[in-house]
Design a protein around this motif. Structure first.
Motif, PDB file in Angstrom:
ATOM      1  N   VAL A  47      37.627  29.703  15.482  1.00  0.00           N
ATOM      2  CA  VAL A  47      36.906  30.832  16.080  1.00  0.00           C
ATOM      3  C   VAL A  47      37.934  31.842  16.575  1.00  0.00           C
ATOM      4  CG1 VAL A  47      35.262  31.547  17.844  1.00  0.00           C
ATOM      5  CG2 VAL A  47      35.026  29.304  16.741  1.00  0.00           C
ATOM      6  N   ARG A  48      37.811  33.089  16.134  1.00  0.00           N
ATOM      7  CA  ARG A  48      38.798  34.117  16.432  1.00  0.00           C
ATOM      8  C   ARG A  48      38.208  35.242  17.274  1.00  0.00           C
ATOM      9  NH1 ARG A  48      43.215  33.544  12.991  1.00  0.00           N
ATOM     10  NH2 ARG A  48      42.895  31.999  11.334  1.00  0.00           N
ATOM     11  N   ALA A  49      39.087  35.955  17.967  1.00  0.00           N
ATOM     12  CA  ALA A  49      38.670  37.098  18.774  1.00  0.00           C
ATOM     13  C   ALA A  49      38.188  38.225  17.869  1.00  0.00           C
ATOM     14  CB  ALA A  49      39.828  37.583  19.632  1.00  0.00           C
ATOM     15  N   LEU A  50      37.110  38.883  18.260  1.00  0.00           N
ATOM     16  CA  LEU A  50      36.565  39.978  17.464  1.00  0.00           C
ATOM     17  C   LEU A  50      37.303  41.288  17.711  1.00  0.00           C
ATOM     18  CD1 LEU A  50      32.759  39.263  17.984  1.00  0.00           C
ATOM     19  CD2 LEU A  50      34.227  38.523  16.100  1.00  0.00           C
ATOM     20  N   ALA A  51      37.770  41.485  18.944  1.00  0.00           N
ATOM     21  CA  ALA A  51      38.468  42.719  19.304  1.00  0.00           C
ATOM     22  C   ALA A  51      39.473  42.400  20.395  1.00  0.00           C
ATOM     23  CB  ALA A  51      37.477  43.777  19.785  1.00  0.00           C
ATOM     24  N   ALA A  52      40.417  43.286  20.581  1.00  0.00           N
ATOM     25  CA  ALA A  52      41.439  43.088  21.606  1.00  0.00           C
ATOM     26  C   ALA A  52      40.803  43.077  22.987  1.00  0.00           C
ATOM     27  CB  ALA A  52      42.479  44.188  21.519  1.00  0.00           C
ATOM     28  N   GLY A  53      41.368  42.265  23.873  1.00  0.00           N
ATOM     29  CA  GLY A  53      40.833  42.211  25.220  1.00  0.00           C
ATOM     30  C   GLY A  53      41.460  41.129  26.064  1.00  0.00           C
ATOM     31  N   ARG A  54      40.779  40.861  27.158  1.00  0.00           N
ATOM     32  CA  ARG A  54      41.239  39.844  28.114  1.00  0.00           C
ATOM     33  C   ARG A  54      40.235  38.707  28.132  1.00  0.00           C
ATOM     34  NH1 ARG A  54      40.012  39.208  33.626  1.00  0.00           N
ATOM     35  NH2 ARG A  54      41.589  38.047  34.802  1.00  0.00           N
ATOM     36  N   SER A  80      48.623  47.469  44.240  1.00  0.00           N
ATOM     37  CA  SER A  80      47.473  47.361  43.345  1.00  0.00           C
ATOM     38  C   SER A  80      47.365  48.562  42.412  1.00  0.00           C
ATOM     39  CB  SER A  80      46.183  47.225  44.159  1.00  0.00           C
ATOM     40  OG  SER A  80      45.952  48.410  44.920  1.00  0.00           O
ATOM     41  N   GLY A  81      48.020  49.678  42.790  1.00  0.00           N
ATOM     42  CA  GLY A  81      47.933  50.895  41.994  1.00  0.00           C
ATOM     43  C   GLY A  81      46.785  51.806  42.395  1.00  0.00           C
ATOM     44  N   ARG A 133      47.726  47.251  31.081  1.00  0.00           N
ATOM     45  CA  ARG A 133      47.918  48.310  32.069  1.00  0.00           C
ATOM     46  C   ARG A 133      46.768  49.304  32.116  1.00  0.00           C
ATOM     47  NH1 ARG A 133      54.381  49.935  31.572  1.00  0.00           N
ATOM     48  NH2 ARG A 133      55.206  47.828  32.000  1.00  0.00           N
ATOM     49  N   GLU A 134      45.726  49.049  31.403  1.00  0.00           N
ATOM     50  CA  GLU A 134      44.576  49.955  31.431  1.00  0.00           C
ATOM     51  C   GLU A 134      43.960  49.952  32.826  1.00  0.00           C
ATOM     52  OE1 GLU A 134      40.390  50.767  29.040  1.00  0.00           O
ATOM     53  OE2 GLU A 134      41.581  48.995  28.626  1.00  0.00           O
ATOM     54  N   PRO A 135      43.671  51.127  33.404  1.00  0.00           N
ATOM     55  CA  PRO A 135      43.137  51.168  34.772  1.00  0.00           C
ATOM     56  C   PRO A 135      41.755  50.527  34.870  1.00  0.00           C
ATOM     57  CG  PRO A 135      43.030  53.331  33.753  1.00  0.00           C
ATOM     58  CD  PRO A 135      43.838  52.471  32.826  1.00  0.00           C
ATOM     59  N   LEU A 136      41.499  50.001  36.045  1.00  0.00           N
ATOM     60  CA  LEU A 136      40.196  49.401  36.320  1.00  0.00           C
ATOM     61  C   LEU A 136      39.203  50.479  36.748  1.00  0.00           C
ATOM     62  CD1 LEU A 136      41.308  46.292  38.422  1.00  0.00           C
ATOM     63  CD2 LEU A 136      40.308  46.217  36.127  1.00  0.00           C
ATOM     64  N   THR A 137      37.949  50.185  36.533  1.00  0.00           N
ATOM     65  CA  THR A 137      36.860  50.980  37.099  1.00  0.00           C
ATOM     66  C   THR A 137      35.896  50.010  37.770  1.00  0.00           C
ATOM     67  OG1 THR A 137      35.486  50.853  35.108  1.00  0.00           O
ATOM     68  CG2 THR A 137      37.048  52.691  35.252  1.00  0.00           C
ATOM     69  N   PHE A 194      49.093  42.756  46.011  1.00  0.00           N
ATOM     70  CA  PHE A 194      48.944  42.153  44.688  1.00  0.00           C
ATOM     71  C   PHE A 194      48.032  43.017  43.839  1.00  0.00           C
ATOM     72  CE2 PHE A 194      46.056  40.090  47.732  1.00  0.00           C
ATOM     73  CZ  PHE A 194      44.825  40.403  47.189  1.00  0.00           C
ATOM     74  N   ALA A 195      48.106  42.784  42.534  1.00  0.00           N
ATOM     75  CA  ALA A 195      47.261  43.530  41.595  1.00  0.00           C
ATOM     76  C   ALA A 195      45.836  42.984  41.603  1.00  0.00           C
ATOM     77  CB  ALA A 195      47.849  43.458  40.192  1.00  0.00           C
ATOM     78  N   LEU A 196      44.893  43.835  41.260  1.00  0.00           N
ATOM     79  CA  LEU A 196      43.495  43.429  41.189  1.00  0.00           C
ATOM     80  C   LEU A 196      43.164  42.979  39.770  1.00  0.00           C
ATOM     81  CD1 LEU A 196      41.843  46.330  43.221  1.00  0.00           C
ATOM     82  CD2 LEU A 196      42.400  44.026  44.031  1.00  0.00           C
ATOM     83  N   ASP A 197      42.291  41.987  39.670  1.00  0.00           N
ATOM     84  CA  ASP A 197      41.859  41.480  38.370  1.00  0.00           C
ATOM     85  C   ASP A 197      40.497  42.048  38.009  1.00  0.00           C
ATOM     86  OD1 ASP A 197      44.108  39.882  37.947  1.00  0.00           O
ATOM     87  OD2 ASP A 197      43.250  38.221  39.091  1.00  0.00           O
ATOM     88  N   SER A 198      40.287  42.240  36.723  1.00  0.00           N
ATOM     89  CA  SER A 198      38.953  42.632  36.274  1.00  0.00           C
ATOM     90  C   SER A 198      37.991  41.472  36.487  1.00  0.00           C
ATOM     91  CB  SER A 198      38.979  43.023  34.797  1.00  0.00           C
ATOM     92  OG  SER A 198      39.373  41.917  34.007  1.00  0.00           O
ATOM     93  N   MET A 199      36.710  41.793  36.511  1.00  0.00           N
ATOM     94  CA  MET A 199      35.633  40.842  36.762  1.00  0.00           C
ATOM     95  C   MET A 199      35.647  40.331  38.197  1.00  0.00           C
ATOM     96  SD  MET A 199      34.267  41.178  33.887  1.00  0.00           S
ATOM     97  CE  MET A 199      32.881  40.048  34.073  1.00  0.00           C
TER      98      MET A 199
END
Length: 268
Positions: free
Chosen positions: A108-115, A231-232, A143-147, A243-248
């Protein structure tokens, strides 16, 4: 007879027209003056003053491109997990290897780039066709910014507009220590979102259920104010968390609505 005598005595007494009449005591005039001043001040404030209000809404930090869920195309046993949760994956990267009853192996492979935000599969686990294996958040790079994506009740979404300031209490950064994360509304959704759509965007049926528990909400996208911090992003404190923030990462937002005149606020 007693009342008659009193009446006759009153008629026979001279008029007291030359005596001054006291209409009110000085204390009464003071109370009246204070009351008038308070009423004038209240009227001026109602016309020229403002009343601020905030709207609270749950939300989550993401990269804004949504997620997808990888499901098993076959029934069998997981023989290898080839990626780590939280890591970045490239398009087509192998994630899980499954061996069927016939002895064939499916990758099973990833469909698109991501985390890789969720990894359900584990070595030795037996899976059925269509079983969830992993969830991947689409990103263009680490390094893509979070929203922040807020889920606002549909009846309140009409009061929101782009540019409205937002304060975010982030679950991984205690507010008492690090303050709140600063941001502004970038876009307000046009329609309410059902649970299935939220789950598909976040790659989690549990989150879809959580954010739609009070009814179908409207999605509101918030951009985070950048700053030279660990965190930026900008915080209500000097530096925010170290520290940096994580997505989700889940958050609770306080949206600062436009100020209104008190008389308009009362009439509305």
């Amino acid at each position: 007879m007693q009342f008659r005598q009193q009446a006759l005595s009153k008629l026979q007494s001279p008029e007291e027209l030359d005596l001054p009449v006291r209409f009110a005591r000085p204390q009464g005039w003071l109370v009246l003056a204070v009351t008038v001043l308070v009423m004038i001040a209240a009227t001026v404030w109602a016309v020229t003053g403002t009343v601020s209000a905030t709207l609270s809404a749950p939300g989550i930090l993401t990269h804004g491109h949504g997620s997808y869920v990888l499901q098993s195309p076959v029934a069998g046993q997981v023989t290898a997990v080839l990626a780590e949760e939280g890591g970045q994956v490239a398009p087509g990267a192998p994630l899980v290897r499954i061996r069927t009853e016939r002895g064939t192996t499916t990758v099973v492979r990833a469909l698109a780039a991501g985390r890789l935000t969720g990894l359900v599969a584990s070595i030795g686990a037996v899976v059925t066709t269509g079983a969830d294996l992993a969830s991947v958040e689409r990103t263009t790079g680490p390094r893509e910014p979070l929203t922040a994506t807020l889920y606002v009740p549909a009846e309140s979404a009409a009061t929101l507009s782009a540019g409205t300031p937002v304060d975010l209490a982030v679950a991984s950064a205690p507010t008492q220590r690090y303050g709140v994360l600063r941001g502004r509304i970038a876009a307000v959704g046009r329609t309410a979102q059902p649970r299935q759509r939220i789950a598909a965007f976040l790659g989690s049926a549990q989150l879809g259920e959580q954010f739609s528990r009070a009814g179908q909400p409207v999605a509101v996208r918030v951009t985070l104010d950048p700053a030279h911090t660990a965190s930026g992003y900008a915080w209500s404190t000097t530096g925010g968390p170290p520290f940096a923030l994580d997505s989700m990462t889940q958050a609770t937002a306080a949206v600062h609505l436009a100020a209104q005149h008190p008389i308009d606020w009362l009439l509305s």
